[in-house]
Design a protein around this motif. Structure first.
Motif, PDB file in Angstrom:
ATOM      1  N   TYR A  26       6.711   9.397   2.954  1.00 13.36           N
ATOM      2  CA  TYR A  26       5.636   7.586   3.262  1.00 13.36           C
ATOM      3  C   TYR A  26       6.751   7.047   2.460  1.00 13.36           C
ATOM      4  O   TYR A  26       7.583   6.375   2.351  1.00 13.36           O
TER       5      TYR A  26
ATOM      6  N   TRP B 159     -10.140  12.769  10.549  1.00  6.70           N
ATOM      7  CA  TRP B 159     -10.506  11.239  10.548  1.00  6.70           C
ATOM      8  C   TRP B 159     -11.339  11.308  11.310  1.00  6.70           C
ATOM      9  O   TRP B 159     -11.528  11.368  12.823  1.00  6.70           O
TER      10      TRP B 159
ATOM     11  N   TRP C 157      -9.767   1.582   5.547  1.00  4.09           N
ATOM     12  CA  TRP C 157      -9.813   3.102   6.425  1.00  4.09           C
ATOM     13  C   TRP C 157      -8.849   3.509   5.875  1.00  4.09           C
ATOM     14  O   TRP C 157      -8.475   5.169   5.382  1.00  4.09           O
ATOM     15  N   HIS C 158      -8.258   2.928   5.427  1.00  2.00           N
ATOM     16  CA  HIS C 158      -6.747   4.110   4.456  1.00  2.00           C
ATOM     17  C   HIS C 158      -6.437   4.268   3.093  1.00  2.00           C
ATOM     18  O   HIS C 158      -5.762   4.839   2.438  1.00  2.00           O
TER      19      HIS C 158
ATOM     20  N   VAL D 109      -5.538   7.709   1.864  1.00  2.00           N
ATOM     21  CA  VAL D 109      -4.185   7.975   1.709  1.00  2.00           C
ATOM     22  C   VAL D 109      -3.700   8.457   0.700  1.00  2.00           C
ATOM     23  O   VAL D 109      -3.650   7.312  -0.342  1.00  2.00           O
TER      24      VAL D 109
ATOM     25  N   PHE E 162       0.932  -0.444   2.340  1.00  2.00           N
ATOM     26  CA  PHE E 162       0.241  -0.617   3.219  1.00  2.00           C
ATOM     27  C   PHE E 162      -0.365  -2.041   3.512  1.00  2.00           C
ATOM     28  O   PHE E 162      -0.389  -3.239   4.175  1.00  2.00           O
TER      29      PHE E 162
ATOM     30  N   ARG F 192       5.908   3.647  15.065  1.00  2.00           N
ATOM     31  CA  ARG F 192       6.589   5.086  14.241  1.00  2.00           C
ATOM     32  C   ARG F 192       5.919   6.165  14.423  1.00  2.00           C
ATOM     33  O   ARG F 192       4.892   6.188  15.084  1.00  2.00           O
TER      34      ARG F 192
ATOM     35  N   ASN G 215       4.281   9.949  13.221  1.00  2.00           N
ATOM     36  CA  ASN G 215       3.721  10.368  11.647  1.00  2.00           C
ATOM     37  C   ASN G 215       3.303  11.763  12.054  1.00  2.00           C
ATOM     38  O   ASN G 215       3.171  12.256  12.840  1.00  2.00           O
TER      39      ASN G 215
ATOM     40  N   PHE H 197      -3.807  -0.205  19.036  1.00  2.00           N
ATOM     41  CA  PHE H 197      -3.366   0.874  18.457  1.00  2.00           C
ATOM     42  C   PHE H 197      -3.785   2.266  18.708  1.00  2.00           C
ATOM     43  O   PHE H 197      -4.424   3.422  18.688  1.00  2.00           O
TER      44      PHE H 197
ATOM     45  N   TYR I  36      -3.204  16.448   1.468  1.00  2.00           N
ATOM     46  CA  TYR I  36      -3.282  15.650   2.081  1.00  2.00           C
ATOM     47  C   TYR I  36      -3.766  16.227   4.350  1.00  2.00           C
ATOM     48  O   TYR I  36      -4.530  16.297   4.369  1.00  2.00           O
ATOM     49  N   LYS I  37      -2.423  16.909   3.766  1.00  2.00           N
ATOM     50  CA  LYS I  37      -2.235  17.293   5.384  1.00  2.00           C
ATOM     51  C   LYS I  37      -2.896  18.687   5.245  1.00  2.00           C
ATOM     52  O   LYS I  37      -3.403  18.596   6.656  1.00  2.00           O
TER      53      LYS I  37
HETATM   54  C1  HEM Z   1      -3.577   7.417   7.399  1.00  2.00           C
HETATM   55  C2  HEM Z   1      -5.775   3.868  10.969  1.00  2.00           C
HETATM   56  C3  HEM Z   1      -1.166   1.652  11.018  1.00  2.00           C
HETATM   57  C4  HEM Z   1       0.475   4.800   7.256  1.00  2.00           C
HETATM   58  C5  HEM Z   1      -4.336   6.941   8.813  1.00  2.00           C
HETATM   59  C6  HEM Z   1      -5.496   6.815   8.866  1.00  2.00           C
HETATM   60  C7  HEM Z   1      -5.997   6.187  10.059  1.00  2.00           C
HETATM   61  C8  HEM Z   1      -5.119   5.203   9.994  1.00  2.00           C
HETATM   62  C9  HEM Z   1      -7.876   6.149  10.564  1.00  2.00           C
HETATM   63  C10 HEM Z   1      -6.554   8.203   8.276  1.00  2.00           C
HETATM   64  C11 HEM Z   1      -6.841   8.371   7.449  1.00  2.00           C
HETATM   65  C12 HEM Z   1      -8.501   8.769   6.528  1.00  2.00           C
HETATM   66  O1  HEM Z   1      -7.504   9.793   5.818  1.00  2.00           O
HETATM   67  O2  HEM Z   1      -9.095   9.170   6.540  1.00  2.00           O
HETATM   68  C13 HEM Z   1      -4.693   2.925  11.032  1.00  2.00           C
HETATM   69  C14 HEM Z   1      -4.667   2.092  12.408  1.00  2.00           C
HETATM   70  C15 HEM Z   1      -3.586   1.645  12.061  1.00  2.00           C
HETATM   71  C16 HEM Z   1      -2.388   1.804  10.955  1.00  2.00           C
HETATM   72  C17 HEM Z   1      -5.989   1.844  12.432  1.00  2.00           C
HETATM   73  C18 HEM Z   1      -3.539   0.467  13.062  1.00  2.00           C
HETATM   74  C19 HEM Z   1      -3.499  -0.750  12.835  1.00  2.00           C
HETATM   75  C20 HEM Z   1      -0.847   2.742   9.431  1.00  2.00           C
HETATM   76  C21 HEM Z   1       0.981   1.979   9.600  1.00  2.00           C
HETATM   77  C22 HEM Z   1       1.526   2.686   8.522  1.00  2.00           C
HETATM   78  C23 HEM Z   1       0.048   3.365   8.374  1.00  2.00           C
HETATM   79  C24 HEM Z   1       1.290   0.584  10.298  1.00  2.00           C
HETATM   80  C25 HEM Z   1       2.690   2.638   7.609  1.00  2.00           C
HETATM   81  C26 HEM Z   1       4.000   1.526   7.945  1.00  2.00           C
HETATM   82  C27 HEM Z   1      -0.705   6.425   7.489  1.00  2.00           C
HETATM   83  C28 HEM Z   1      -0.088   7.039   6.268  1.00  2.00           C
HETATM   84  C29 HEM Z   1      -1.295   7.822   6.532  1.00  2.00           C
HETATM   85  C30 HEM Z   1      -2.292   6.790   7.579  1.00  2.00           C
HETATM   86  C31 HEM Z   1       1.084   7.530   5.707  1.00  2.00           C
HETATM   87  C32 HEM Z   1      -1.231   9.155   6.430  1.00  2.00           C
HETATM   88  C33 HEM Z   1      -1.502   9.929   7.523  1.00  2.00           C
HETATM   89  C34 HEM Z   1      -0.730  11.429   6.984  1.00  2.00           C
HETATM   90  O3  HEM Z   1      -0.338  12.085   6.091  1.00  2.00           O
HETATM   91  O4  HEM Z   1      -1.341  11.988   7.844  1.00  2.00           O
HETATM   92  N1  HEM Z   1      -3.864   5.525   9.566  1.00  2.00           N
HETATM   93  N2  HEM Z   1      -2.817   2.793  10.694  1.00  2.00           N
HETATM   94  N3  HEM Z   1      -0.775   3.578   9.415  1.00  2.00           N
HETATM   95  N4  HEM Z   1      -1.591   5.466   7.040  1.00  2.00           N
HETATM   96 FE1  HEM Z   1      -2.302   4.371   9.416  1.00  2.00          FE
END
Ligand code: HEM
Length: 343
Positions: free
Chosen positions: A37, A179, A192-193, A196, A205, A223, A225, A280, A316-317
């Protein structure tokens, strides 16, 4: 080029498929042989012709089928779309952003005609021709966010910005990687994060939020993911885990190439004008392992990334149990050459 829309499903018989063009433009997410990450944000200012980055909202061969799938999910579970009362203006902002972008970027598919607040929207692929009054909810069949996102690929979170934080106060979420909008509604960026692993302690974050709070109108960011999905399922929600979770146990060495999909999210961030909300969009692209292996450098690299991914991330994934079988399959496509060596 003229788009041909696939007649396909993301459930039951899983007739989803990628054309050669779709494989070629698949947003393979790894820029090196390992993955961790990071705050991997960049400006969303277009990209190479015919890439998924070229337009503000990419429309591809899966458009019509994805919209059909979204309608089925919503019919089954209306809570996949929620908007708290103070978010209606942001919904109009989003409707405007998408209608203007799509009609400018795909004039052969979408038309927007505006005469003051009297608007006419034509969506040719979905056979829609609606006239309505901008900012008057009674003139649309749904709220503005729901109306336009039933016609736009990808999930959408609409975030209210206050107290130096972002709040998940509206969204439509039918194609998510495990999620739940219904669970997260009203939460802030850190809440919500919370599930992770490893990213909080790396300060990711805190830095990401700082970046997002400063996004300006007209200067969107993006970005990538990624995760893994068995069968080309769009709806891998916690609500339906009882339906899709068990499918992970159906993988065999014989079917893994066809059934195992790399799931990539193109995530973009746009500031909205009247509400100052941040939208988003999370656009999901699926590609089977066997289709990915047609690009030799992807085969080599995917093997190395999956092999060396920290256990916490593979857990996690959701693919820790299937990782050994994936590696057996992928290792056949890794000849040991450096991935920087072109093809
Ligand atoms: C995972 C929403 C922006 C990094 C997630 C999850 C949600 C989410 C709902 C799943 C969490 C769970 O397991 O319940 C959002 C929203 C964003 C946003 C609404 C915008 C406002 C970002 C940004 C970053 C980020 C800008 C990093 C630069 C991550 C990472 C995960 C994650 C690393 C884990 C994903 C994985 O391994 O598959 N995010 N996120 N998020 N988010 Fe965000």
């Amino acid at each position: 080029m003229t788009l041909q829309f696939n007649d396909e499903t993301f459930r039951d018989d899983y007739s989803f498929h990628n054309s050669e063009r779709a494989i070629k433009r698949f947003p393979f997410p790894f820029h090196e042989d390992s993955y961790m990450y990071s705050v991997n944000m960049e400006q969303h200012r277009g990209g190479p012709a015919d890439s998924v980055y070229e337009k503000r909202f990419d429309v591809d061969e899966h458009y019509v089928a994805e919209m059909r799938d979204r309608a089925l999910v919503l019919a089954d579970d209306p809570l996949r779309c929620q908007s708290l009362p103070h978010m209606t203006l942001a919904g109009w902002d989003l409707l405007e952003l998408i209608m203007v972008s799509k009609s400018e970027d795909y004039p052969d598919l979408f038309e927007l005609h505006r005469d003051g607040n009297n608007w006419r929207w034509i969506n040719k692929p979905l056979g829609i021709d609606d006239s309505f009054v901008f900012l008057d909810e009674t003139t649309l069949p749904y709220g503005p966010m729901e109306y336009i996102t039933r016609q736009t690929q990808g999930d959408f979170c609409v975030l209210d910005q206050r107290d130096d934080n972002l709040w998940m106060d509206a969204g439509i979420v039918t194609t998510q990687a495990d999620w739940s909008l219904d669970f997260d509604i009203g939460m802030n960026f850190f809440e919500w994060h919370a599930p992770v692993p490893l990213a909080h302690e790396k300060g990711i974050f805190v830095r990401a939020l700082k970046f997002l709070l400063n996004i300006q109108q007209g200067a969107p960011a993006r970005r990538l993911n990624w995760t893994m999905t068995v069968n080309p399922l769009l709806d891998t929600s916690p609500e339906n885990y009882h339906k899709w979770g068990v499918q992970k146990t159906t993988l065999t060495p014989e079917n893994i190439g066809a059934k195992q999909h790399l799931r990539v999210e193109l995530q973009t961030f746009f500031r909205l004008p009247r509400s100052n909300a941040l939208v988003f969009p999370i656009r999901c692209y699926l590609c089977s392992f066997q289709d990915l292996m047609t690009v030799p450098k992807w085969g080599r690299r995917l093997h190395r990334v999956v092999r060396d991914l920290p256990e916490e991330l593979a857990t996690y994934k959701g693919f820790i149990d299937n990782r050994p079988m994936m590696l057996d399959y992928l290792s056949d496509f890794d000849d040991g050459l450096p991935t920087s060596a072109g093809i």
